[in-house]
Design a protein around this motif. Structure first.
Motif, mmCIF file in Angstrom:
data_model
loop_
_atom_site.group_PDB
_atom_site.id
_atom_site.type_symbol
_atom_site.label_atom_id
_atom_site.label_comp_id
_atom_site.label_asym_id
_atom_site.label_seq_id
_atom_site.Cartn_x
_atom_site.Cartn_y
_atom_site.Cartn_z
ATOM 1 N N CYS A 175 -3.071 9.655 0.616
ATOM 2 C CA CYS A 175 -2.138 10.649 1.133
ATOM 3 C C CYS A 175 -0.739 10.374 0.623
ATOM 4 O O CYS A 175 -0.248 9.247 0.747
ATOM 5 C CB CYS A 175 -2.117 10.606 2.658
ATOM 6 S SG CYS A 175 -3.733 10.662 3.430
ATOM 7 N N ASP B 133 -13.856 13.560 6.366
ATOM 8 C CA ASP B 133 -13.360 14.919 6.615
ATOM 9 C C ASP B 133 -12.292 14.907 7.702
ATOM 10 O O ASP B 133 -11.273 15.589 7.593
ATOM 11 C CB ASP B 133 -14.495 15.847 7.047
ATOM 12 C CG ASP B 133 -15.437 16.217 5.916
ATOM 13 O OD1 ASP B 133 -15.091 15.985 4.736
ATOM 14 O OD2 ASP B 133 -16.539 16.731 6.219
ATOM 15 N N VAL C 249 -3.150 15.497 0.266
ATOM 16 C CA VAL C 249 -4.332 14.681 0.504
ATOM 17 C C VAL C 249 -5.239 14.720 -0.724
ATOM 18 O O VAL C 249 -5.494 15.782 -1.280
ATOM 19 C CB VAL C 249 -5.104 15.196 1.739
ATOM 20 C CG1 VAL C 249 -6.309 14.319 2.030
ATOM 21 C CG2 VAL C 249 -4.192 15.275 2.951
ATOM 22 N N TYR C 250 -5.721 13.546 -1.097
ATOM 23 C CA TYR C 250 -6.605 13.418 -2.260
ATOM 24 C C TYR C 250 -7.873 12.677 -1.852
ATOM 25 O O TYR C 250 -7.803 11.559 -1.337
ATOM 26 C CB TYR C 250 -5.907 12.639 -3.377
ATOM 27 C CG TYR C 250 -4.575 13.232 -3.767
ATOM 28 C CD1 TYR C 250 -4.500 14.231 -4.722
ATOM 29 C CD2 TYR C 250 -3.396 12.793 -3.150
ATOM 30 C CE1 TYR C 250 -3.274 14.792 -5.070
ATOM 31 C CE2 TYR C 250 -2.176 13.348 -3.490
ATOM 32 C CZ TYR C 250 -2.125 14.341 -4.450
ATOM 33 O OH TYR C 250 -0.916 14.891 -4.776
ATOM 34 N N ARG C 251 -9.002 13.308 -2.071
ATOM 35 C CA ARG C 251 -10.294 12.633 -1.858
ATOM 36 C C ARG C 251 -10.668 11.920 -3.151
ATOM 37 O O ARG C 251 -10.392 12.411 -4.235
ATOM 38 C CB ARG C 251 -11.393 13.648 -1.542
ATOM 39 C CG ARG C 251 -11.262 14.318 -0.210
ATOM 40 C CD ARG C 251 -12.386 15.357 -0.078
ATOM 41 N NE ARG C 251 -12.232 16.163 1.088
ATOM 42 C CZ ARG C 251 -12.964 16.025 2.182
ATOM 43 N NH1 ARG C 251 -13.912 15.122 2.235
ATOM 44 N NH2 ARG C 251 -12.765 16.802 3.222
ATOM 45 N N VAL D 126 -9.757 8.286 0.692
ATOM 46 C CA VAL D 126 -8.671 9.245 0.909
ATOM 47 C C VAL D 126 -7.349 8.575 0.546
ATOM 48 O O VAL D 126 -7.127 7.410 0.890
ATOM 49 C CB VAL D 126 -8.610 9.726 2.381
ATOM 50 C CG1 VAL D 126 -7.475 10.724 2.590
ATOM 51 C CG2 VAL D 126 -9.933 10.315 2.841
ATOM 52 N N VAL E 226 -9.049 13.579 6.363
ATOM 53 C CA VAL E 226 -8.427 14.602 5.506
ATOM 54 C C VAL E 226 -7.717 15.649 6.372
ATOM 55 O O VAL E 226 -6.567 16.020 6.100
ATOM 56 C CB VAL E 226 -9.481 15.245 4.578
ATOM 57 C CG1 VAL E 226 -8.957 16.509 3.922
ATOM 58 C CG2 VAL E 226 -9.943 14.236 3.530
ATOM 59 N N HIS E 227 -8.377 16.126 7.430
ATOM 60 C CA HIS E 227 -7.759 17.126 8.315
ATOM 61 C C HIS E 227 -6.537 16.552 9.038
ATOM 62 O O HIS E 227 -5.505 17.223 9.139
ATOM 63 C CB HIS E 227 -8.777 17.649 9.331
ATOM 64 C CG HIS E 227 -9.878 18.444 8.716
ATOM 65 N ND1 HIS E 227 -9.676 19.546 7.934
ATOM 66 C CD2 HIS E 227 -11.213 18.259 8.752
ATOM 67 C CE1 HIS E 227 -10.831 20.024 7.525
ATOM 68 N NE2 HIS E 227 -11.782 19.250 7.997
#
Length: 176
Positions: free
Chosen positions: A73, A35, A48-50, A71, A38-39
């Motif tokens: 990016c 998380d 951003v891709y999980r 993740v 991602v932030h």
């Protein structure tokens, strides 16, 4: 590209250095760090891709499917950045990140734990996140990361350290 990758890794390290938590399981710590990645990436304006597809296929019998990255990016001003977050050292993670680097991506490995970290092979850049662990009364392993200012220094000896007296420098010659 190496300078860019090192700047990206250093930026993520600064961000993760501020992360704190108390009594989380392995899966919860990993999710918390993902998380935060991602932030961090989102604040830079990156897409951003999980759980993004990797260039690496899964091992048999699922070799018709792709492995996933924690993740990925997309950056408008540089090559994509891929991030794996792990509690342990897995050769498969290294192989995946090397394949991603070969495909032109910046490979970052966020490695968290008690601080016994094995450096990955180049060009993978490791970002570490030290945490402490304990076993709760029910036998579950829980992990905590306190702000650096709140962390207790390690115990070096059983004896109490007394007050120090200042000494004027230079020291007088011995025997005086």
């Amino acid at each position: 590209m190496a300078d860019d990758a090192e700047r990206v890794a250093a930026s993520l390290a600064v961000r993760l250095d501020a992360v704190t938590f108390t009594d989380l399981t392995v899966d919860q710590v990993t999710a918390r760090l993902i998380d935060e990645v991602v932030h961090w990436a989102g604040e830079r304006g990156w897409r951003v891709y999980r759980r993004a597809p990797s260039v690496v296929p899964l091992p048999p019998p699922m070799s018709d499917r792709q492995s996933v990255l924690d993740v990925a990016c997309a950056r408008p001003d540089g090559p994509p950045v891929v991030v794996e977050v792990d509690h342990g050292t897995r050769r498969r993670t290294w192989d995946k990140l090397i394949a991603e680097a070969d495909a032109g991506r910046v490979p970052l490995w966020v490695r968290w734990g008690a601080g016994r970290f094995t450096a990955p092979p180049p060009p993978i850049l490791m970002v570490t996140c030290e945490v402490s662990g304990r076993t709760d009364p029910a036998g579950a392993r829980l992990h905590t990361r306190l702000p650096r200012a709140d962390m207790q220094p390690p115990a070096h000896s059983a004896g109490r350290v007394g007050e120090a007296s200042p000494v004027e420098l230079p020291l007088p010659p011995s025997g005086s």
